[in-house]
Scaffold this active site. Structure first.
Site, short mmCIF file in Angstrom:
data_model
loop_
_atom_site.label_atom_id
_atom_site.label_comp_id
_atom_site.label_asym_id
_atom_site.label_seq_id
_atom_site.Cartn_x
_atom_site.Cartn_y
_atom_site.Cartn_z
N VAL A 46 0.84 -1.20 0.00
CA VAL A 46 0.00 0.00 0.00
C VAL A 46 0.88 1.26 0.00
O VAL A 46 0.58 2.23 -0.68
CB VAL A 46 -0.96 0.01 1.21
CG1 VAL A 46 -1.74 1.32 1.29
CG2 VAL A 46 -1.92 -1.18 1.15
N CYS A 47 1.98 1.20 0.72
CA CYS A 47 2.86 2.36 0.87
C CYS A 47 3.28 2.99 -0.46
O CYS A 47 3.18 4.21 -0.62
CB CYS A 47 4.09 2.00 1.70
SG CYS A 47 3.70 1.39 3.36
#
Length: 187
Positions: A46-47
């Site tokens: 997700v980062c």
């Protein structure tokens, strides 16, 4: 205890920006608006989507005089390696702070102690070093840079227009409110 209105705590760390390493301190942040954007770790899932979204909107933040500081408990060396190998992270022009000791992450109260990683925390800091916006989301929930940009504009508007507040869904140029006895019960 809420961090809203509190002064950022002292820190000194190494950072990666524009292909170079540098030292960044809390003193470097003061004097302009800034966003501290905490994320769990480099080389994750997700980062990079969040950091790429910030990179895609970085010029809009810069136009408002806002500097972005992404922060994870990785080192500045890891940030460089990620920047050099990921197409999404390769777009980043803002400062990537390394926080391997967790000092900054703990200062902003987003350390997941048992993992040694940061929560997804977003903090908007005014030129005096006071925290104006705090948002913390669960690890699996990515953030939206355009919504953050809207919130920054609202924070800047309120700071420069004492006595006015921005209602829900406020957009730049829209009407604001001036809290008063006349408004009580009429909204």
């Amino acid at each position: 205890m809420s961090l809203i209105g509190s002064q950022i705590k002292p820190f000194k760390t190494e950072a990666f920006k524009d292909g170079k390493f540098s030292t960044v301190t809390d003193g470097d942040v003061k004097g302009g608006w800034s966003v501290f954007f905490f994320y769990p770790a480099d080389f994750t899932f997700v980062c990079p989507t969040e950091l790429e979204d910030l990179a895609d909107n970085y010029d809009a933040f810069q136009a408002l005089g806002v500097e972005i500081y992404s922060v994870s408990t990785d080192t500045h060396f890891s940030h460089k390696a990620w920047h050099d190998t990921s197409p999404a992270i390769g777009k980043i022009k803002y400062t990537m702070l390394g926080d391997p000791t967790g000092t900054i992450t703990r200062n902003f109260d987003v350390m997941i102690e048992e993992a040694g990683l940061a929560d997804r925390g977003t903090f908007v800091v005014d030129p005096e070093g006071n925290i104006q916006i705090v948002e913390i989301t669960a690890g699996g929930i990515g953030r939206d840079a355009t919504e953050l940009l809207r919130k920054v504009k609202a924070a800047q508007y309120v700071a420069s227009h004492p006595g006015e507040v921005c209602p829900a869904k406020w957009q730049e140029g829209a009407e604001t409110l001036a809290p008063s006895l006349d408004l009580v019960g009429k909204i």
